[in-house]
Design a protein around this motif. Sequence first.
Motif, PDB file in Angstrom:
ATOM      1  N   VAL A  31       6.938 -13.842   7.138  1.00 39.86           N
ATOM      2  CA  VAL A  31       6.206 -12.677   7.640  1.00 39.86           C
ATOM      3  C   VAL A  31       5.497 -12.008   6.468  1.00 39.86           C
ATOM      4  O   VAL A  31       6.108 -11.773   5.419  1.00 39.86           O
ATOM      5  CB  VAL A  31       7.155 -11.670   8.331  1.00 39.86           C
ATOM      6  CG1 VAL A  31       6.448 -10.341   8.623  1.00 39.86           C
ATOM      7  CG2 VAL A  31       7.706 -12.252   9.631  1.00 39.86           C
ATOM      8  N   ALA A  32       4.203 -11.737   6.637  1.00 39.09           N
ATOM      9  CA  ALA A  32       3.458 -10.979   5.633  1.00 39.09           C
ATOM     10  C   ALA A  32       3.646  -9.497   5.927  1.00 39.09           C
ATOM     11  O   ALA A  32       3.466  -9.064   7.069  1.00 39.09           O
ATOM     12  CB  ALA A  32       1.981 -11.343   5.666  1.00 39.09           C
ATOM     13  N   VAL A  33       4.024  -8.748   4.917  1.00 35.02           N
ATOM     14  CA  VAL A  33       4.205  -7.306   5.067  1.00 35.02           C
ATOM     15  C   VAL A  33       3.100  -6.588   4.296  1.00 35.02           C
ATOM     16  O   VAL A  33       2.898  -6.825   3.107  1.00 35.02           O
ATOM     17  CB  VAL A  33       5.593  -6.860   4.565  1.00 35.02           C
ATOM     18  CG1 VAL A  33       5.709  -5.335   4.570  1.00 35.02           C
ATOM     19  CG2 VAL A  33       6.688  -7.472   5.439  1.00 35.02           C
ATOM     20  N   PHE A  34       2.376  -5.738   5.012  1.00 37.99           N
ATOM     21  CA  PHE A  34       1.363  -4.881   4.402  1.00 37.99           C
ATOM     22  C   PHE A  34       1.953  -3.480   4.306  1.00 37.99           C
ATOM     23  O   PHE A  34       2.542  -2.990   5.277  1.00 37.99           O
ATOM     24  CB  PHE A  34       0.095  -4.839   5.254  1.00 37.99           C
ATOM     25  CG  PHE A  34      -0.538  -6.182   5.491  1.00 37.99           C
ATOM     26  CD1 PHE A  34      -0.804  -7.041   4.436  1.00 37.99           C
ATOM     27  CD2 PHE A  34      -0.889  -6.585   6.771  1.00 37.99           C
ATOM     28  CE1 PHE A  34      -1.398  -8.279   4.648  1.00 37.99           C
ATOM     29  CE2 PHE A  34      -1.495  -7.817   6.994  1.00 37.99           C
ATOM     30  CZ  PHE A  34      -1.750  -8.665   5.930  1.00 37.99           C
ATOM     31  N   CYS A  35       1.794  -2.826   3.160  1.00 41.56           N
ATOM     32  CA  CYS A  35       2.341  -1.477   3.008  1.00 41.56           C
ATOM     33  C   CYS A  35       1.730  -0.805   1.794  1.00 41.56           C
ATOM     34  O   CYS A  35       1.031  -1.444   0.995  1.00 41.56           O
ATOM     35  CB  CYS A  35       3.862  -1.510   2.885  1.00 41.56           C
ATOM     36  SG  CYS A  35       4.480  -2.471   1.495  1.00 41.56           S
ATOM     37  N   GLY A  36       2.015   0.469   1.650  1.00 40.27           N
ATOM     38  CA  GLY A  36       1.421   1.250   0.584  1.00 40.27           C
ATOM     39  C   GLY A  36       1.971   0.919  -0.795  1.00 40.27           C
ATOM     40  O   GLY A  36       3.112   0.471  -0.946  1.00 40.27           O
ATOM     41  N   MET A  89       5.607  -1.387  -1.677  1.00 37.85           N
ATOM     42  CA  MET A  89       5.522  -2.828  -1.947  1.00 37.85           C
ATOM     43  C   MET A  89       6.713  -3.292  -2.786  1.00 37.85           C
ATOM     44  O   MET A  89       7.371  -4.281  -2.472  1.00 37.85           O
ATOM     45  CB  MET A  89       4.221  -3.167  -2.673  1.00 37.85           C
ATOM     46  CG  MET A  89       2.973  -3.012  -1.836  1.00 37.85           C
ATOM     47  SD  MET A  89       1.474  -3.311  -2.825  1.00 37.85           S
ATOM     48  CE  MET A  89       1.547  -5.077  -2.978  1.00 37.85           C
ATOM     49  N   GLY A  90       6.984  -2.576  -3.858  1.00 40.14           N
ATOM     50  CA  GLY A  90       8.111  -2.930  -4.712  1.00 40.14           C
ATOM     51  C   GLY A  90       9.439  -2.786  -3.990  1.00 40.14           C
ATOM     52  O   GLY A  90      10.350  -3.600  -4.163  1.00 40.14           O
ATOM     53  N   THR A  91       9.528  -1.748  -3.154  1.00 40.67           N
ATOM     54  CA  THR A  91      10.771  -1.470  -2.423  1.00 40.67           C
ATOM     55  C   THR A  91      11.117  -2.589  -1.452  1.00 40.67           C
ATOM     56  O   THR A  91      12.270  -3.033  -1.377  1.00 40.67           O
ATOM     57  CB  THR A  91      10.653  -0.134  -1.668  1.00 40.67           C
ATOM     58  OG1 THR A  91      10.353   0.906  -2.604  1.00 40.67           O
ATOM     59  CG2 THR A  91      11.940   0.212  -0.939  1.00 40.67           C
ATOM     60  N   VAL A  92      10.131  -3.049  -0.683  1.00 38.24           N
ATOM     61  CA  VAL A  92      10.407  -4.092   0.306  1.00 38.24           C
ATOM     62  C   VAL A  92      10.792  -5.397  -0.391  1.00 38.24           C
ATOM     63  O   VAL A  92      11.722  -6.102   0.039  1.00 38.24           O
ATOM     64  CB  VAL A  92       9.213  -4.279   1.286  1.00 38.24           C
ATOM     65  CG1 VAL A  92       8.007  -4.929   0.635  1.00 38.24           C
ATOM     66  CG2 VAL A  92       9.629  -5.073   2.516  1.00 38.24           C
ATOM     67  N   ALA A  93      10.144  -5.701  -1.519  1.00 31.58           N
ATOM     68  CA  ALA A  93      10.477  -6.917  -2.262  1.00 31.58           C
ATOM     69  C   ALA A  93      11.872  -6.824  -2.871  1.00 31.58           C
ATOM     70  O   ALA A  93      12.659  -7.774  -2.788  1.00 31.58           O
ATOM     71  CB  ALA A  93       9.435  -7.156  -3.356  1.00 31.58           C
ATOM     72  N   LEU A 135       3.882  -1.571   7.396  1.00 29.27           N
ATOM     73  CA  LEU A 135       4.587  -0.313   7.134  1.00 29.27           C
ATOM     74  C   LEU A 135       3.538   0.762   6.844  1.00 29.27           C
ATOM     75  O   LEU A 135       2.354   0.450   6.687  1.00 29.27           O
ATOM     76  CB  LEU A 135       5.506  -0.493   5.927  1.00 29.27           C
ATOM     77  CG  LEU A 135       6.821  -1.236   6.173  1.00 29.27           C
ATOM     78  CD1 LEU A 135       7.358  -1.839   4.878  1.00 29.27           C
ATOM     79  CD2 LEU A 135       7.845  -0.279   6.785  1.00 29.27           C
ATOM     80  N   PRO A 136       3.938   2.029   6.748  1.00 25.09           N
ATOM     81  CA  PRO A 136       2.963   3.058   6.380  1.00 25.09           C
ATOM     82  C   PRO A 136       2.238   2.724   5.081  1.00 25.09           C
ATOM     83  O   PRO A 136       2.787   2.080   4.184  1.00 25.09           O
ATOM     84  CB  PRO A 136       3.826   4.314   6.237  1.00 25.09           C
ATOM     85  CG  PRO A 136       4.926   4.100   7.238  1.00 25.09           C
ATOM     86  CD  PRO A 136       5.240   2.631   7.117  1.00 25.09           C
ATOM     87  N   GLY A 137       0.997   3.144   5.015  1.00 17.91           N
ATOM     88  CA  GLY A 137       0.177   2.904   3.839  1.00 17.91           C
ATOM     89  C   GLY A 137      -1.172   3.574   4.013  1.00 17.91           C
ATOM     90  O   GLY A 137      -1.372   4.338   4.967  1.00 17.91           O
ATOM     91  N   GLY A 138      -2.085   3.273   3.111  1.00 20.61           N
ATOM     92  CA  GLY A 138      -3.393   3.912   3.116  1.00 20.61           C
ATOM     93  C   GLY A 138      -4.502   2.992   3.578  1.00 20.61           C
ATOM     94  O   GLY A 138      -4.282   2.070   4.377  1.00 20.61           O
ATOM     95  N   ALA A 139      -5.706   3.215   3.033  1.00 15.03           N
ATOM     96  CA  ALA A 139      -6.888   2.468   3.471  1.00 15.03           C
ATOM     97  C   ALA A 139      -6.730   0.970   3.246  1.00 15.03           C
ATOM     98  O   ALA A 139      -7.124   0.164   4.091  1.00 15.03           O
ATOM     99  CB  ALA A 139      -8.125   2.984   2.738  1.00 15.03           C
ATOM    100  N   GLY A 140      -6.142   0.578   2.102  1.00  6.48           N
ATOM    101  CA  GLY A 140      -5.979  -0.844   1.821  1.00  6.48           C
ATOM    102  C   GLY A 140      -5.055  -1.519   2.813  1.00  6.48           C
ATOM    103  O   GLY A 140      -5.311  -2.637   3.262  1.00  6.48           O
ATOM    104  N   THR A 141      -3.984  -0.831   3.176  1.00  7.44           N
ATOM    105  CA  THR A 141      -3.028  -1.355   4.158  1.00  7.44           C
ATOM    106  C   THR A 141      -3.716  -1.548   5.505  1.00  7.44           C
ATOM    107  O   THR A 141      -3.578  -2.591   6.157  1.00  7.44           O
ATOM    108  CB  THR A 141      -1.842  -0.384   4.300  1.00  7.44           C
ATOM    109  OG1 THR A 141      -1.217  -0.240   3.024  1.00  7.44           O
ATOM    110  CG2 THR A 141      -0.828  -0.871   5.318  1.00  7.44           C
TER     111      THR A 141
END
Length: 201
Positions: free
Chosen positions: A10-15, A52-56, A110-116
């Motif tokens: 699963v690819a995870v996108f997040c702030g 990003m660091g937290t999920v990894a 997960l929550p994030g900004g414009a890039g997410t």
Amino acid sequence: MTHHSPLRAVAVFCGSSFGDSPAYADAARLVGRTLAERGTTLVYGGGSVGLMGTVADAALEAGGEVVGVIPRALHERELTHTGCTEVLVVESMHERKAIMAERADAFLTLPGGAGTLEEVAEQWTWAQLSIHDKRSGFLDVEGFWQPLRTLRDQMVERGFVRPTQGDIVTFDDDLDRLLDALAAAPTWTDKWDRPRVAPPV
């Protein structure tokens, strides 16, 4: 409900920030740990900062496989998570997204900004165009994604997104339920009137 084989990756996108609530980092830890426990590889943007660091970290601590995909410019600024099982250094953001899409069976946001938002919007678009048939899901932490859910519904109501294409994206505040939805077989594919085009690299 028809299920694919369990999600292999699963690819995870997040702030790359933490946001204004500890609930976001808690959710990131839960995602990382849960994917590891399910034997699902985490594919993510390769960074060591913010959510990003937290999920990894959480996936690695739980014994999971973690694939980080990071553009060279960020890698050279020493933002790469050095603990990843595998790190792919790519030349551009476009290449990063194409490789993440290729390596994952579904996308979790997960929550994030414009890039997410940009990352997951592209995957939703690619599914609409039948470039792939993978689902995208939003983990709705403390109602963060409710405005987007409302916008998605409006896009459907106003005729810019077909109802079946609206179903490509799922919103849920329960992670296990969201992962089960992401594993479900596609219901929106209409390949007969859509040319299959290759994603840009």
